[in-house]
Enzyme design. Structure first.
Site, PDB file in Angstrom:
ATOM      1  N   THR A   1      62.932 -41.441 -17.675  1.00 20.57           N
ATOM      2  CA  THR A   1      61.912 -42.480 -17.816  1.00 20.57           C
ATOM      3  C   THR A   1      62.501 -43.887 -17.955  1.00 20.57           C
ATOM      4  OG1 THR A   1      61.781 -41.944 -20.176  1.00 20.57           O
ATOM      5  CG2 THR A   1      60.141 -40.945 -18.722  1.00 20.57           C
TER       6      THR A   1
ATOM      7  N   ASP B   1      60.099 -41.127 -26.823  1.00 23.45           N
ATOM      8  CA  ASP B   1      61.277 -41.111 -25.959  1.00 23.45           C
ATOM      9  C   ASP B   1      62.481 -41.433 -26.843  1.00 23.45           C
ATOM     10  OD1 ASP B   1      62.863 -41.178 -23.547  1.00 23.45           O
ATOM     11  OD2 ASP B   1      62.819 -43.352 -23.614  1.00 23.45           O
TER      12      ASP B   1
ATOM     13  N   TYR C   1      69.816 -39.374 -25.367  1.00 23.15           N
ATOM     14  CA  TYR C   1      69.651 -37.926 -25.542  1.00 23.15           C
ATOM     15  C   TYR C   1      70.399 -37.159 -24.447  1.00 23.15           C
ATOM     16  CZ  TYR C   1      65.660 -38.298 -28.843  1.00 23.15           C
ATOM     17  OH  TYR C   1      64.841 -38.524 -29.917  1.00 23.15           O
ATOM     18  N   GLY C   2      70.566 -37.828 -23.298  1.00 28.28           N
ATOM     19  CA  GLY C   2      71.041 -37.131 -22.104  1.00 28.28           C
ATOM     20  C   GLY C   2      72.421 -36.533 -22.219  1.00 28.28           C
TER      21      GLY C   2
ATOM     22  N   CYS D   1      60.123 -38.243 -21.944  1.00 28.32           N
ATOM     23  CA  CYS D   1      61.579 -38.164 -21.767  1.00 28.32           C
ATOM     24  C   CYS D   1      61.850 -36.875 -21.005  1.00 28.32           C
ATOM     25  CB  CYS D   1      62.246 -38.129 -23.144  1.00 28.32           C
ATOM     26  SG  CYS D   1      63.993 -37.720 -23.113  1.00 28.32           S
ATOM     27  N   ASN D   2      62.528 -36.986 -19.868  1.00 32.38           N
ATOM     28  CA  ASN D   2      62.807 -35.790 -19.063  1.00 32.38           C
ATOM     29  C   ASN D   2      63.746 -34.826 -19.772  1.00 32.38           C
ATOM     30  OD1 ASN D   2      61.986 -36.175 -15.866  1.00 32.38           O
ATOM     31  ND2 ASN D   2      62.159 -38.086 -16.987  1.00 32.38           N
ATOM     32  N   THR D   3      64.751 -35.378 -20.459  1.00 32.96           N
ATOM     33  CA  THR D   3      65.740 -34.527 -21.117  1.00 32.96           C
ATOM     34  C   THR D   3      65.057 -33.685 -22.184  1.00 32.96           C
ATOM     35  OG1 THR D   3      67.199 -36.434 -20.843  1.00 32.96           O
ATOM     36  CG2 THR D   3      68.036 -34.602 -22.171  1.00 32.96           C
TER      37      THR D   3
HETATM   38  N1  DGL Z   1      64.481 -41.527 -21.028  1.00 39.86           N
HETATM   39  C1  DGL Z   1      65.013 -40.230 -21.236  1.00 39.86           C
HETATM   40  C2  DGL Z   1      64.808 -39.261 -20.112  1.00 39.86           C
HETATM   41  O1  DGL Z   1      63.801 -39.374 -19.424  1.00 39.86           O
HETATM   42  C3  DGL Z   1      66.299 -40.092 -21.994  1.00 39.86           C
HETATM   43  C4  DGL Z   1      67.433 -40.937 -21.666  1.00 39.86           C
HETATM   44  C5  DGL Z   1      68.544 -40.688 -22.669  1.00 39.86           C
HETATM   45  O2  DGL Z   1      68.277 -40.906 -23.861  1.00 39.86           O
HETATM   46  O3  DGL Z   1      69.626 -40.238 -22.269  1.00 39.86           O
HETATM   47  O4  DGL Z   1      65.567 -38.342 -19.916  1.00 39.86           O
END
Ligand code: DGL
Length: 270
Positions: A187, A12, A44-45, A75-77
């Site tokens: 997440t 992540d 990352y978002g 990580c969803n992104t």
């Molecule tokens: N935890 C990550 C997700 O599920 C990323 C969050 C981030 O870094 O912006 O998207």
């Protein structure tokens, strides 16, 4: 060469993936795991797809040096970009966190009105909504990016007055929409669940895809005869791209126990 006792790789942008790792360890306590948190480059978002994909490729290259037998993009992104918009061509299974949560949300909604909260990148990708409507085109989907939730989680501000304020700021969007289900599409967000629940109430099904993702991984390993030996003593190794000490305290808090084997490395070398 990987074999059934090789570790599972989980990664992540930071601490969010620990919520997925927690479920993996509960469901498969004997499995060896290598966790990578990209703490130098979180979030990352708010980054472009090209940048996130460069990060994803570097992390997969690193995890493969640990001879992982499967990878979970916790990580969803990164899942949205790597698994739905770009083809990853890997010789080991790579799964993300999106499908499992989407399927559960479609199963539990009664009024066919689902909300999704996530990062700018995940919400703008529209992947959750597309997948939901592929399963049931009658479902109305409402997405809301909540970019400040990630720094709040990374700062450990899980359940404070400030958290309540930022939750209200974003989630007031849902008040008139009559959703009965909300996907925690990042997440990091399960760490803020108390504040989210306090604001939106208990009449909503809150879907945290971490558990379903762990189940999906278990099935995949079972189907391919890749579950570790039942008497294997799990070794869990943690790596970060920065701030190892901070990660240690989060890992101890989220996973319980002492997780003090955390190593910082320069991920740009991979
Ligand atoms: N935890 C990550 C997700 O599920 C990323 C969050 C981030 O870094 O912006 O998207």
């Amino acid at each position: 060469m990987t074999n059934h006792n090789s570790p599972i790789g989980v990664f992540d942008s930071g601490i969010g993936g620990l919520t997925v790792l927690k479920e993996i360890r509960t469901l498969m306590p004997n499995e060896n795991v290598v966790y990578f948190g990209d703490t130098a480059r979180v979030p990352y978002g708010s980054k472009s797809k090209d940048t996130v994909m460069r990060y994803v490729r570097q992390i997969i290259r690193f995890l493969k040096t640990k001879e992982v037998k499967a990878i979970v993009i916790a990580c969803n992104t990164a899942s949205a970009y790597a698994l739905f918009e770009s083809a990853l061509d890997e010789d080991i299974p790579v799964i993300g966190v999106i499908d499992a949560g989407v399927k559960t949300a479609c199963n539990v909604t009664k009024n066919k009105r689902i909300g999704i909260i996530g990062t700018d990148g995940a919400i703008q990708s529209g992947v959750h909504a597309k997948m939901i409507n592929r399963i049931d085109s009658q479902i109305s989907v409402f997405g809301k990016a909540c970019p400040l939730f990630v720094p709040f989680a990374e700062e450990g501000l899980f359940d404070t007055k400030l958290t309540d304020g930022v939750v209200e700021h974003y989630l007031s969007y849902f008040k008139p929409l009559d959703i009965d289900t909300l996907i925690l599409g990042c997440t990091h967000y399960p760490l803020l669940i108390n504040a989210i629940r306090r604001y939106l109430g208990d009449n909503i099904n809150y879907v945290n895809p971490a558990y379903e993702t762990a189940c999906q991984l278990r099935e995949l390993l079972l189907d391919s005869n890749m579950l570790c030996d039942a008497d294997n003593t799990s070794v869990c190794e943690f790596f970060v791209s920065d701030c190892a000490k901070k990660m240690i305290s989060f890992a101890d808090m989220i996973l319980g126990g002492e997780n003090n084997k955390i190593t910082a490395l320069n991920i740009e070398n991979y």
